[in-house]
Design an enzyme around this catalytic site. Sequence first.
Site, PDB file in Angstrom:
ATOM      1  N   HIS A  26       4.495  37.643  35.016  1.00 43.13           N
ATOM      2  CA  HIS A  26       5.641  37.670  35.945  1.00 43.13           C
ATOM      3  C   HIS A  26       6.148  39.116  35.948  1.00 43.13           C
ATOM      4  O   HIS A  26       6.893  39.527  35.059  1.00 43.13           O
ATOM      5  CB  HIS A  26       6.696  36.686  35.422  1.00 43.13           C
ATOM      6  CG  HIS A  26       7.965  36.617  36.200  1.00 43.13           C
ATOM      7  ND1 HIS A  26       8.312  35.534  36.979  1.00 43.13           N
ATOM      8  CD2 HIS A  26       9.003  37.474  36.305  1.00 43.13           C
ATOM      9  CE1 HIS A  26       9.495  35.740  37.527  1.00 43.13           C
ATOM     10  NE2 HIS A  26       9.942  36.914  37.122  1.00 43.13           N
ATOM     11  N   CYS A  32      17.193  40.712  39.174  1.00 42.26           N
ATOM     12  CA  CYS A  32      17.756  39.762  38.223  1.00 42.26           C
ATOM     13  C   CYS A  32      19.236  40.064  38.099  1.00 42.26           C
ATOM     14  O   CYS A  32      19.614  41.221  37.879  1.00 42.26           O
ATOM     15  CB  CYS A  32      17.078  39.871  36.854  1.00 42.26           C
ATOM     16  SG  CYS A  32      17.857  38.819  35.618  1.00 42.26           S
TER      17      CYS A  32
END
Length: 298
Positions: free
Chosen positions: A205, A238
């Site tokens: 990821h 994020c």
Amino acid sequence: MPRRVRLVEVGPRDGLQNEKQPIDVADKVRLVDDLTAAGLHYIEVGSFVSPKWVPQMAGSAEVFAQIKQKPGVTYAALTPNLKGLEAAIEAGVSEVAVFGAASEAFSQKNINCSIDESLARFAPLMEAARENGIQVRGYVSCVLGCPYEGEVDPKRVAHVAHALFAMGCYEVSLGDTIGTGTPGKTRQLIEVVSREVPRDKLAGHFHDTYGQALANIYASLLEGLCTFDSSVAGLGGCPYAKGASGNVASEDVLYMLQGLGIETGIDLDALIGAGQRISEVLGRPNGSRVARARLSAQ
Ligand SMILES: CC(C)(COP(=O)([O-])OP(=O)([O-])OC[C@H]1O[C@@H](n2cnc3c(N)ncnc32)[C@H](O)[C@@H]1OP(=O)([O-])[O-])[C@@H](O)C(=O)NCCC(=O)NCCSC(=O)C[C@@](C)(O)CC(=O)[O-]
């Protein structure tokens, strides 16, 4: 080099969770439906987390209620605790993911507890998931660097990955949350982590903040990984890693895999269409270089 790769599309969740502007449920539903039509087999649709922490994911139950679910496609959600799992079950979700970190500081910032506390929180979730026939995927964040602690020892990643695998996660996704990883470090990481979790149970990821994501995926392919998370149009970031850019763009990964002769079952043109549509909705440039090249050549 694997002959087939599984792409986990995280755009609707990892991509959209960081957007400041409100996004209509209808636009999220359209994105998921477009991704289904493009041939994705795994789509992370949303998350059941505290709306105070991540307001953008508050409408996830409505999104699940409205998407057209195609048989054979997995529509998953992130759940940080039992409360999240219960909400996911209520929304009819059949696969969830728990998310931990290899860095204590990131764990505190992201889910408000230590690494050990997070693993203890996941235990009852895993048990309830098992009872309800729900598969659980695991994430470890900050595998190649932490925004608060800097360097992260691969052995710490291996410890958390093993804990998630041992408690029943069928796969553990290794998150380069801030995109600082490079191919050599990626290979070293996989070498260390795979002593604890088999390579075919690991996924990559990679965020593309430093432009290393495709190189890191290639390095991971050489190490035998065959599952990668990516985000259409390179959406995202994020909320608890300042400056982190999106995941590697799904279109760019697909283009590279096609060039390597690796099968995914995904239609590149349809994927480009999905990415362009959501980029226009968000009013931002398309983050996929392949999409930009193809669209400007039309
Ligand atoms: C984990 C908590 C909830 C702890 O947050 P907390 O404040 O410690 O939780 P709490 O148990 O003390 O509860 C506080 C309040 O939250 C509520 N609450 C508690 N749980 C839930 C829930 N599941 N759904 C909805 N509400 C919830 C609970 O009911 C209560 O409500 P109040 O009584 O104050 O009204 C919080 O920190 C949180 O939601 N964090 C989510 C952070 C997040 O989503 N981050 C982004 C995803 S991770 C990521 O992007 C990385 C990844 C996966 O992509 C890989 C990579 O790139 O690294």
